[in-house]
Design an enzyme around this catalytic site. Structure first.
Site, PDB file in Angstrom:
ATOM      1  N   LYS A 262      47.297  24.307  79.596  1.00 51.33           N
ATOM      2  CA  LYS A 262      47.285  23.191  79.128  1.00 51.33           C
ATOM      3  C   LYS A 262      48.604  22.004  78.959  1.00 51.33           C
ATOM      4  CE  LYS A 262      46.474  23.534  73.904  1.00 51.33           C
ATOM      5  NZ  LYS A 262      45.664  23.471  72.310  1.00 51.33           N
ATOM      6  N   VAL A 263      49.642  23.389  78.423  1.00 48.73           N
ATOM      7  CA  VAL A 263      51.270  22.978  77.792  1.00 48.73           C
ATOM      8  C   VAL A 263      51.974  22.708  79.232  1.00 48.73           C
ATOM      9  CG1 VAL A 263      52.988  23.839  76.896  1.00 48.73           C
ATOM     10  CG2 VAL A 263      51.249  24.806  75.983  1.00 48.73           C
TER      11      VAL A 263
ATOM     12  N   GLU B  16      52.996  25.617  93.135  1.00 43.51           N
ATOM     13  CA  GLU B  16      51.910  26.484  93.358  1.00 43.51           C
ATOM     14  C   GLU B  16      50.141  25.886  93.335  1.00 43.51           C
ATOM     15  OE1 GLU B  16      52.812  30.498  91.510  1.00 43.51           O
ATOM     16  OE2 GLU B  16      51.036  29.623  90.669  1.00 43.51           O
TER      17      GLU B  16
ATOM     18  N   LYS C  32      47.368  29.812  66.598  1.00 43.26           N
ATOM     19  CA  LYS C  32      46.418  30.651  65.479  1.00 43.26           C
ATOM     20  C   LYS C  32      46.444  29.357  64.946  1.00 43.26           C
ATOM     21  CE  LYS C  32      44.817  32.804  68.596  1.00 43.26           C
ATOM     22  NZ  LYS C  32      43.799  31.872  69.692  1.00 43.26           N
TER      23      LYS C  32
END
Ligand SMILES: CC(C)(COP(=O)(O)OP(=O)(O)OC[C@H]1O[C@@H](n2cnc3c(N)ncnc32)[C@H](O)[C@@H]1OP(=O)(O)O)[C@@H](O)C(=O)NCCC(=O)NCCS
Ligand SMILES: CC(C)(COP(=O)(O)OP(=O)(O)OC[C@H]1O[C@@H](n2cnc3c(N)ncnc32)[C@H](O)[C@@H]1OP(=O)(O)O)[C@@H](O)C(=O)NCCC(=O)NCCS
Lengths: 500, 500
Positions: free
Chosen positions: A266-267, A288, A402
């Site tokens: 996602k980053v 890629e 986290k």
């Protein structure tokens, strides 16, 4: 439907069902399958093999381009079918089996698998399963949404099963560019000098005698699930776009930058989206995976061309892309992964690589794969192929994970995928560290100040200062370098350390 | 004497003495110098600069090909002349200054320096000092015993000082092959397809206007000091030669193997000498440094050709080579180090690389540079360029150091230069671990059994077994992974740990 897709007479007589195909596999076989980040993978044969294994257990070595879709990797692991898996995966069930030691996993540079096979550094492939959109008059196959390692597998396998996927639009014909650097010791140059250089053929050559069956399927690729950009990932993108704008102002780069590569996750996807906001023009990609953001960039008019090894997009973008394929046909090329990820081409073109770290240390070493140095997340993928040979190698990560219990900037990474030599820029939502031309002690200060989360900065600075007192090119206090992982294990958070 | 060596009229009028040359340097300048592993380095100007600094202190950034001879690096450090040094060094005085934090050091892949400069990732060079054997009619210079980064420095520096070395035989003319992949974004292929491919010119092009002085010298290169082979290094060579003989028997390799690269140091030199004993023929080298052992191999008739970036030999071999240069002229080529170490060429040719580790861990990660993870030894040199792109990547080390107080096979390397992805074979005097096609847990067993010293095996096995109980792709007990370094620091030996 299948008729128009099999133009080779003899091969058209080799259609079998998936069950029959599954019966060809034997215990201990080395199996190769097409598939690269969920695209162009085996959808019928590997699933049938899972079915067969319920009553007729066997174990295989399975190599692919990269990850498979449809939970296939998980189903294979659950069916205890996998002895050894390489070179990449992203499946939660398989991941657990790997970390539990039930499945052996070789985490490999994605550009390297084909080379290792050609150098006899890996056992021979017994059967290759290759997804195709069409079989041509000469038996050669048109790949589907990825090329991956299919060309190498086709050349090197003893036997081949073709999975003819009738759901893939024949519009895709012409998008692939299949070439090989040749066989040792007579290899030659890869003549790609621009992202859009075409140097090969549109189909993968097949020795017809090796084909032991053709299986029809109409299952679509699994859609990519990409978390939307949020404040944190947008901040990362903003820092990076700002950096490039500055480099343009300084005259170090033009508005076209250099060909871009962006990693998965996602980053990386959010960062690529951020390029739409920058003052760029005539961008190209030599990457890629072509993700949703690639097509947004093409639509924005900022990106002229994108070369990759697969198209891996969400459900929505699958329609957007393939329902209007004429719009994209001349703007994309799909290549074998030993070409998309070739050191030779990446260095020649001067690719700017943007990949994701799980954690970076204060000297700029990067861990992209191992949680707390032990548990495999996904794998190194192509990040090493690109970072090592890039014109500029960028790594992005959120500064904490986290909810702050984990710092992604650490004294010493618990596993090294990319050494400090191969890391020029680190970006978190906190800021950007430009490490070019800096020695380790200089890097540490900037990484801590610019990239670490404020709540971990004093801890990191204190570690660095005390390590410097002891000395060294890369000052460390080995006896406490990993203390925060111990805290995480024992107390559930790295943060306690800081306030204790 | 100098007359026949300067054929460019205008330049012949720019001869100055070393003192004058030294006066051109200013505080904070970025200085580049020829020189690669003691060969072809600046012998007059840098020494004069050291003299000048005694009374007129200044600090410079100094980049080279690799290490300098004549204790120059040490003298520069002692004179406090160095702010930043890159990309390699082997000097005890400089090493201490680096580890004490007095001199900043960037440890860099030797194939990368020229690329970083061309990508504007490093400040511009103010003055380059280039040793030459001759200046041609067009101002281009014939290098001496190394090429290193001289061609890139010549192209990119603002000003140039030529050190014309009259002690170097003019027989050397024709041995060099100078080419460049070009400038971004218009780079092209490096057309080397065999170790002996010639793709460039015999001299380095020079913009005559940039030359601010020519300094004459007749100082010879410092001789290499190579410790002779002993029982331990001979055992390492024997294991490796045995491995290659087996691969030939299996049909994986022919008697010509693939082009060889061998690293620096006594272990690598001894290993190369060991090849004289093997059942090989028509060997070639595509390496970096041509050492004594290269010429022994040429003399033995087993080696046909050697390509490198420098000739770095002992006093005895210097005479042997240059007194009979006709014998070697057609058997060697010296190239720029961004060509000798180019990923593109190394992969294309399928080089077998043999480099040296300080320590390897049980999963096959290698530390070639940092003693106990902190203190710089020499630098990564070209080992990364070769290991990453090799057909087969071998690392050699003695299983113990300092009389057994240190084990070179450890649970987790204290610094990573080469990740497990880039390491196929590890050899110690104990034996050889063939890691091809193995996952980390499989690698561990073989490395411990085949390579570790018997006195450390049970310690390593116990660590591995307990780590496996906790699980993971790469099982580790982070809280005790570095215990042996703590023991070494506190008790002077890693061995105590084992018997406690
Ligand atoms: C590194 C990588 C896992 C990051 O993925 P991402 O989706 O961009 O990033 P996220 O921040 O969402 O992190 C993914 C997960 O890792 C966790 N994580 C991130 N940093 C962590 C750390 N230092 N320690 C423990 N967990 C961490 C996150 O909390 C998240 O967990 P969740 O899935 O339970 O929410 C991913 O990019 C990857 O696999 N890269 C390696 C391969 C690669 O780079 N390929 C590029 C060419 S293909
Ligand atoms: C790694 C390297 C230092 C080994 O050198 P070598 O001469 O072959 O090996 P030695 O076994 O004699 O080791 C050199 C020294 O390191 C010490 N050493 C070796 N392993 C050690 C360890 N694990 N911990 C601490 N010291 C160690 C040795 O005791 C010896 O010390 P001494 O000089 O005080 O006697 C050297 O090869 C190197 O610098 N390599 C990196 C660059 C490179 O590979 N270039 C290749 C392309 S140029």
């Amino acid at each position: 439907m299948a008729g128009e897709r099999i133009l080779h007479k003899e091969l058209s007589e080799r259609i079998i069902d998936d069950k029959k195909a599954a019966s060809f596999f034997k215990d201990k076989m080395v199996v190769a399958s097409s598939g690269f980040t969920k695209s162009g993978d085996s959808k019928a044969v590997l699933s049938a093999l899972v079915q067969r294994a319920q009553t007729d257990p066997l174990k295989i070595t399975l190599m692919t381009g990269a990850s498979l879709g449809h939970g296939t990797d998980g189903a294979l692991a659950a069916a205890k079918l996998l002895h050894l898996r390489l070179p990449f995966q992203v499946d939660t069930v398989l991941r657990k089996a790997i970390n539990d030691g039930e499945v052996l996993f070789i985490d490999q540079h994605l550009g390297e698998t084909a080379n290792l096979l050609k150098a006899n550094n890996f056992p021979k492939i017994d059967i290759a399963i290759l997804e195709a959109a069409k079989i041509q008059e000469d038996g050669s196959i048109i790949p589907t949404t990825s090329v991956g390692n299919s060309a190498a597998f086709a050349a090197l396998a003893d036997k081949i099963i073709i999975e003819l996927n009738t759901s893939v639009s024949l519009d895709i014909i012409g998008v692939h560019d299949i070439c090989s650097p040749g066989e040792y010791p007579n290899r030659s140059e890869i003549h790609i000098v621009e992202a859009n250089s075409r140097v090969g053929t549109i189909a993968i050559p097949i020795e017809v005698d090796k084909v032991i069956g053709i299986v029809l399927t109409d299952k679509k690729d699994s859609p990519a699930e990409i978390a939307p950009a949020d404040e944190t990932t947008k901040a990362i993108a903003k820092h990076l776009v700002g950096f490039f704008n500055d480099e343009i102002k300084k005259g170090n780069l033009t508005k076209s930058l250099m060909p871009l590569q962006a990693g998965i996750g996602k980053v990386a996807n959010a960062v690529l989206n951020g390029f739409i906001e920058g003052d760029f023009e005539n961008l190209t990609m030599y990457s890629e995976v072509l993700q949703d953001s690639t097509f947004d960039l093409l639509d924005s008019g900022k990106l002229n061309f994108a070369s990759g090894s697969s198209i891996t997009v969400s459900e929505e973008y699958y329609h957007k892309v393939f329902d209007n394929f004429d719009k994209y046909r001349n703007k994309i090329i799909l290549r074998p992964q030993d070409i998309s990820n070739a050191a030779e081409v990446i260095r020649r073109l001067g690719v700017i690589s943007i990949n994701t770290a799980l954690e970076c240390d204060i000297y700029g070493n990067v861990n992209s794969t191992h949680i707390a140095g032990t548990n495999m997340m996904n794998g190194i993928g192509g990040s090493g192929d690109f970072a090592r040979n890039a014109y500029l190698s960028v790594f992005v990560t959120q500064s904490i994970a986290k909810g702050g219990k984990i710092t992604s900037i650490v004294p010493m990474v618990s596993h090294v995928d990319h050494t400090e030599h191969d890391v020029d820029i680190i970006v978190t939502e906190q800021g950007l560290a430009d490490l070019r031309g800096l020695a380790p002690r200089q890097r540490a200060k900037i990484i801590i100040e610019n990239c670490a989360h404020p709540s971990y900065r004093s801890y990191l600075l204190d570690y660095f200062d005390r390590a410097c007192e002891r000395g060294g090119q890369t000052p460390h206090l080995l006896e406490e370098a990993f203390d925060i992982y111990k805290d995480l294990r024992e107390k559930g958070t790295m943060a306690k350390q800081i306030f204790s």
